[in-house]
Design a protein around this motif. Structure first.
Motif, short mmCIF file in Angstrom:
data_model
loop_
_atom_site.label_atom_id
_atom_site.label_comp_id
_atom_site.label_asym_id
_atom_site.label_seq_id
_atom_site.Cartn_x
_atom_site.Cartn_y
_atom_site.Cartn_z
N ASN A 95 -10.30 11.93 -4.46
CA ASN A 95 -9.76 13.04 -3.69
C ASN A 95 -10.54 14.31 -3.99
N VAL A 105 -9.42 20.38 0.01
CA VAL A 105 -9.88 20.65 1.35
C VAL A 105 -10.52 22.04 1.45
N ARG A 125 -11.52 13.15 2.39
CA ARG A 125 -11.81 14.53 1.95
C ARG A 125 -12.89 14.52 0.87
N GLU A 176 -3.64 18.04 -0.94
CA GLU A 176 -4.78 18.52 -0.17
C GLU A 176 -5.51 19.68 -0.81
#
Length: 55
Positions: A33, A36, A22, A47
């Protein structure tokens, strides 16, 4: 017992790899990270960031 530990470790590794992917898609391969939805930097393997509906 061993199988459960192995499964947990593999699940954690998969979450880590997905988070890294991602970040790369967000244009920051050096990050661990990224959200999204908005692409902001995240610390864990979640996410989405809180403003985008994460926990």
């Amino acid at each position: 017992m061993f199988e459960q530990q192995y499964d947990e470790e593999m699940s954690a590794e998969i979450r880590r790899l997905e988070a890294s992917a991602r970040a790369a898609r967000a244009g920051h391969p050096e990050w661990e990270n990224a959200c999204v939805a908005c692409g902001c930097r995240l610390a864990g393997t979640e996410e989405r960031c809180a403003p985008c509906g994460g926990n």
